[in-house]
Design an enzyme around this catalytic site. Structure first.
Site, PDB file in Angstrom:
ATOM      1  N   ALA A 134       0.820  -1.211   0.000  1.00  0.00           N
ATOM      2  CA  ALA A 134       0.000   0.000   0.000  1.00  0.00           C
ATOM      3  C   ALA A 134       0.860   1.270   0.000  1.00  0.00           C
ATOM      4  CB  ALA A 134      -0.901  -0.001   1.229  1.00  0.00           C
TER       5      ALA A 134
ATOM      6  N   ASP B 287      -2.432  -5.554  -1.296  1.00  0.00           N
ATOM      7  CA  ASP B 287      -2.211  -6.994  -1.140  1.00  0.00           C
ATOM      8  C   ASP B 287      -2.943  -7.577   0.064  1.00  0.00           C
ATOM      9  OD1 ASP B 287      -0.502  -5.816   0.720  1.00  0.00           O
ATOM     10  OD2 ASP B 287       1.333  -6.599  -0.176  1.00  0.00           O
TER      11      ASP B 287
ATOM     12  N   GLY C 155       2.612 -15.837   3.841  1.00  0.00           N
ATOM     13  CA  GLY C 155       3.861 -16.582   3.986  1.00  0.00           C
ATOM     14  C   GLY C 155       4.154 -17.028   5.398  1.00  0.00           C
TER      15      GLY C 155
END
Length: 468
Positions: free
Chosen positions: A80, A238, A404
């Site tokens: 962002a 994201d 992740g």
């Protein structure tokens, strides 16, 4: 023949091209390209190499053609707050600064001279982070005013890359909310606020939602990559895409989008712009279908990533977890959101210095350093859970870890212990999955968010960790 959808997911440290398709009701992913990313030092400033990033976007698209798996559509997500300014001929003006650059120091006070901090939060619901776009633009106004005056278009980075692919300029809603310039009521730019701050109002384009078609590849791009396809908006922040991929079976769970940053929160139907929310430093970021991602930004795995880089990347993240476990319950803790950890010259020394100046035992080995980071992160997660439950007046039964960090079993167990909640970990490629979910819903392959989340649960491995 499968219907393929391409997610170009670019994070602050790496990027990847993931093809997604449905087979027997389950989503399948195939990674076709991966590349490194990172801020570059340009005369003492931290900047992004957008030309390099766009070259990697095209290289990954070429791989799709080479393996004869042509996507019906594609979409790009990134981190962002960072942006480009284009002049009247659509050329980028100046350097594209990275959010860790220190040019925003003191810019918060400049903003508050024009609108008090409390009023700003009440208008936008976005937490104060020194790198928010609102402060970056103030730095432009003060430090490079000629550039801002020459600007004709403001684009967040995914919007800019999709403009290069299609020739069409479209601004996406979820990422725009991270600027601290969007109204959670109208879901559009707060143009009164923009005028109050003295930013050029005309450079901000109307905001569009995920699923909106940007356009087709230009002839030049299609010829270069070997195919043409539609470009569509996903949740281009994201985290917006990642939170879409919280498995439906976890229901009303807290979530942690775990990567370079840990974004911990819940989904709300309306923004909470109250004084209590502001004092606890929670943010109300726009999500898919106008849901609000009510969350707190936590420094996340950035600290571990930095330690690993300082070791020459000679050990894996799994090995760092093992080393931390072997160090036992090393007693020292750090405040992971302390500004000293945002962009230190050396993370290893910064952690040691912090422990020393706070009267704690100084970690000497790599395992002790990793133990301090992981234990401190888990403690922060536990504190954040208690804050969320107090503010929302609601108890949550579980924590869903996506991204992740979902693969870090040691941290997942620490999180279960610190929060007192069952932790469901997975999927690890949540951002790419959410990006693809948005495209599949737009294409009619999935009926909506609820069905898409159920599909995620049935398609990917989810690990369970119970408190000990």
């Amino acid at each position: 023949m499968y219907r393929y959808y391409l997610a170009v997911d670019i994070g602050a440290s790496s990027g990847r091209h993931m093809l997604g398709y449905l087979q027997d009701g389950k989503m399948h992913l195939e990674e076709v390209w991966r590349f490194e990313n990172g801020m570059k030092d340009e005369g003492g400033s931290l900047v992004w190499d957008t030309e390099y990033l766009f070259s990697q976007i095209r290289e990954g698209m070429k791989k799709c053609a080479q393996i004869h798996k042509i996507p019906e559509s594609m979409s790009i997500d990134t981190w962002a707050v960072d942006y480009v300014l284009l002049d009247q001929e659509d050329r980028v003006l100046g350097s594209t600064y990275g959010y860790r650059d220190n040019r925003t120091q003191g810019m918060d006070e400049r903003v508050y001279q024009r609108i008090p901090e409390k009023e700003l939060y009440a208008r936008t619901g976005i937490q104060k982070q020194r790198f928010n776009t609102i402060y970056q633009l103030m730095a432009d106004q003060i430090k490079r005013p000629g550039l801002l005056e020459a600007a004709k278009t403001f684009l967040m980075l995914p919007d800019y890359f999709q403009f290069l692919l299609t020739g069409n300029k479209v601004s996406e809603y979820t990422n725009a909310t991270s600027t601290q310039l969007v109204s959670p009521v109208t879901k559009q730019w707060d143009r009164e606020l923009i005028r109050l701050l003295g930013y050029p109002e005309e450079i901000f384009l109307p905001l569009k939602t995920p699923g909106t078609e940007v356009g087709n590849l230009t002839e030049r791009i299609a010829k270069e990559v070997g195919f043409t396809c539609k470009v569509a908006l996903c949740g281009s922040h994201d985290t917006a895409s990642a939170v879409m991929a919280v498995p439906r079976a976890q229901g009303d769970a807290l979530y942690i989008s775990s990567g370079t940053w840990s974004l911990m929160g819940v989904e709300l139907p309306a923004a909470d712009c109250s004084a209590g929310s502001r004092e606890a430093n929670f943010t109300n970021e726009g999500g898919y279908d106008y849901r609000f991602r009510y969350l707190k930004n936590i420094m996340g795995l950035w600290m571990i990533q930095s330690i690993r880089h300082e070791l020459g990347d000679s050990v894996s993240f799994a090995q760092l977890c093992d080393m931390a476990m072997a160090a036992g319950d090393f007693p020292s803790r750090v405040k992971v959101n302390d500004a000293c950890f945002l962009a230190p010259g050396n993370m290893t020394e910064e952690i040691r210095d912090y422990c020393g100046r706070t009267g704690q035992k100084i970690p000497r080995t790599t395992g002790e350093l990793a133990c301090v980071v992981y234990q401190s992160l888990a403690d922060c997660y536990g504190e954040t859970v208690r804050e969320i439950e107090a503010i929302t007046a609601k108890k949550y039964g579980a924590v869903s870890i996506i991204g992740g960090g979902a693969g870090a079993a040691y941290l997942n167990q620490l999180t279960a212990n610190a929060t007192g909640k069952t932790v469901y970990a997975g999927p690890t490629e949540a951002t790419a999955i959410g990006n693809i979910m948005s495209q599949m819903i737009s294409a009619g392959e999935l009926a909506g968010l609820a069905q898409a989340r159920q599909c995620v649960y049935e398609s990917f491995s989810i690990q369970e960790y119970r408190p000990r």
